[in-house]
Design a protein around this motif. Structure first.
Motif, short mmCIF file in Angstrom:
data_model
loop_
_atom_site.label_atom_id
_atom_site.label_comp_id
_atom_site.label_asym_id
_atom_site.label_seq_id
_atom_site.Cartn_x
_atom_site.Cartn_y
_atom_site.Cartn_z
N GLY A 1 65.35 74.83 76.09
CA GLY A 1 63.98 74.39 76.08
C GLY A 1 63.97 72.99 76.76
O GLY A 1 65.04 72.36 76.92
N LYS B 1 60.28 82.72 66.32
CA LYS B 1 59.66 82.77 67.59
C LYS B 1 58.81 81.45 67.59
O LYS B 1 58.78 80.77 68.83
N ARG C 1 59.59 78.38 70.52
CA ARG C 1 58.49 78.03 71.38
C ARG C 1 58.18 76.13 71.22
O ARG C 1 57.91 75.74 72.36
N LYS D 1 65.82 80.83 77.56
CA LYS D 1 65.28 80.57 78.77
C LYS D 1 64.33 79.24 78.83
O LYS D 1 63.33 79.54 78.17
N MET E 1 61.08 77.02 79.73
CA MET E 1 59.98 77.14 80.53
C MET E 1 59.80 75.71 81.21
O MET E 1 60.59 74.80 81.15
N ARG F 1 59.83 74.18 73.63
CA ARG F 1 59.30 74.62 74.83
C ARG F 1 60.27 75.42 75.71
O ARG F 1 60.65 75.09 76.92
N ALA F 2 60.57 76.57 75.18
CA ALA F 2 61.50 77.54 75.84
C ALA F 2 60.66 78.63 75.70
O ALA F 2 59.97 79.15 74.64
N GLU F 3 61.24 79.94 76.26
CA GLU F 3 60.56 81.26 76.43
C GLU F 3 61.42 82.10 75.27
O GLU F 3 62.66 81.85 75.53
N THR F 4 60.85 82.53 74.38
CA THR F 4 61.48 82.96 73.40
C THR F 4 61.82 84.72 73.25
O THR F 4 61.10 85.25 74.06
N TYR F 5 62.62 84.90 72.34
CA TYR F 5 62.70 86.62 72.43
C TYR F 5 61.73 87.03 71.44
O TYR F 5 60.83 86.19 70.94
N LYS F 6 61.73 88.29 71.35
CA LYS F 6 60.71 89.05 70.60
C LYS F 6 61.16 89.42 69.30
O LYS F 6 62.42 89.51 69.19
#
Length: 284
Positions: A194, A243, A247, A4, A6, A250-255
């Motif tokens: 991203g 991770k 990032r 996803k 950001m 510039r994306a929302e990362t998984y855990k």
């Protein structure tokens, strides 16, 4: 499947190629003067359309960093391996057992283990990472609490187990029941994400050897993980690095420990098949 995006906007500069002097053909990584590492190998069959050769990230590092990894006395990661040896022999949990209670000597019982992870677990009917197996041993075998995924204790135990396989070639299986997870990981590897619209392949397949900001891009293999990163003075696991990489786009990362990162780990590990286990390696 994409990460996803950001809203932050950033710029990425990839400059002209630069390779450390240690990339000369006659250079070879030999740890402690006796453990010979395979740092260049023919690409696995499934990479035939992308790469002719797989190259360890060791070749992208400076002479000084390479020399640290070549001697356990100088390798800063080895202090964490020593701490994990204490963990191995420490009784934990309600069953009054240590790792050694079941597995005895780590040097003998864990030799070769690192080369095949991640791998399909028949009993659980899913792909298992080494982290998952360690936590199963803690909770089911010892009655202890699970460790934090990609946390300090987990990273050093992975390093201890990996040391027992140094010099052995990676041989991660991607067929059979593991194939679907591998395909998911491959999809993630090539998916752009991203604000920078980058995939893993954008850096580690299309631009390896080039300078990115103040560092040099490798092919992104994880045969040296857990890796001691000089920039933050600690061990980093594959999911910890994933991770950070996501990032950086510039994306929302998984855990760490997510199904997505498990799939990505399987795929990335398979790209390094044929290279020696180097862990714990030293990188910038």
């Amino acid at each position: 499947m994409k990460f996803k995006a950001m809203t932050a906007i950033a710029a990425l500069v990839i400059s002209t190629p630069f390779m450390a002097s240690a990339d000369a053909d006659d250079d070879q990584l030999v740890v402690n003067g006796e453990i010979e590492m395979i740092t260049k190998a023919p690409a696995p069959a499934h990479l035939a359309d992308a790469l002719d050769e797989v190259i360890s990230g060791w070749h992208m590092r400076s002479d000084e960093t390479q020399e640290m990894q070549a001697d356990d006395f100088d390798n800063p990661a080895m202090i964490f391996v020593e701490q994990a040896q204490d963990d191995w022999n420490t009784v934990m949990g309600t069953k009054d057992k240590s790792c050694a209670s079941c597995h005895d000597n780590v040097e003998d019982s864990m030799a070769g283990v690192r080369t095949v992870y991640p791998k399909w677990n028949d009993a659980k009917e899913t792909v298992y990472t080494m982290e998952m197996q360690i936590n199963d041993c803690l909770t089911d075998g010892m009655g202890a609490d699970a460790w934090k995924k990609s946390g300090a204790k987990m990273a050093r135990m992975e390093a201890l187990i990996s040391v027992q396989s140094r010099g052995m070639p990676m041989n991660v299986a991607i067929d059979g029941p593991a194939e679907a997870t591998w395909e998911q990981g491959k999809d993630l590897y090539y998916s752009r994400t991203g604000q920078l619209d980058l995939s893993c392949a954008s850096c580690h397949e299309e631009n390896y050897g080039n300078r990115i900001r103040s560092d040099h891009l490798s092919q992104g293999h994880i045969n040296g993980f857990p890796v001691y990163r000089l920039k933050n003075s600690k061990l980093t696991t594959p999911h910890g690095r994933f991770k950070g990489c996501v990032r950086d786009t510039r994306a929302e990362t998984y855990k760490p420990g997510s199904a997505e990162f498990i799939a990505l780990e399987l795929y990335v590990a398979s790209r390094g098949n044929g290279l020696s286990v180097e862990a714990p390696s030293v990188r910038n």
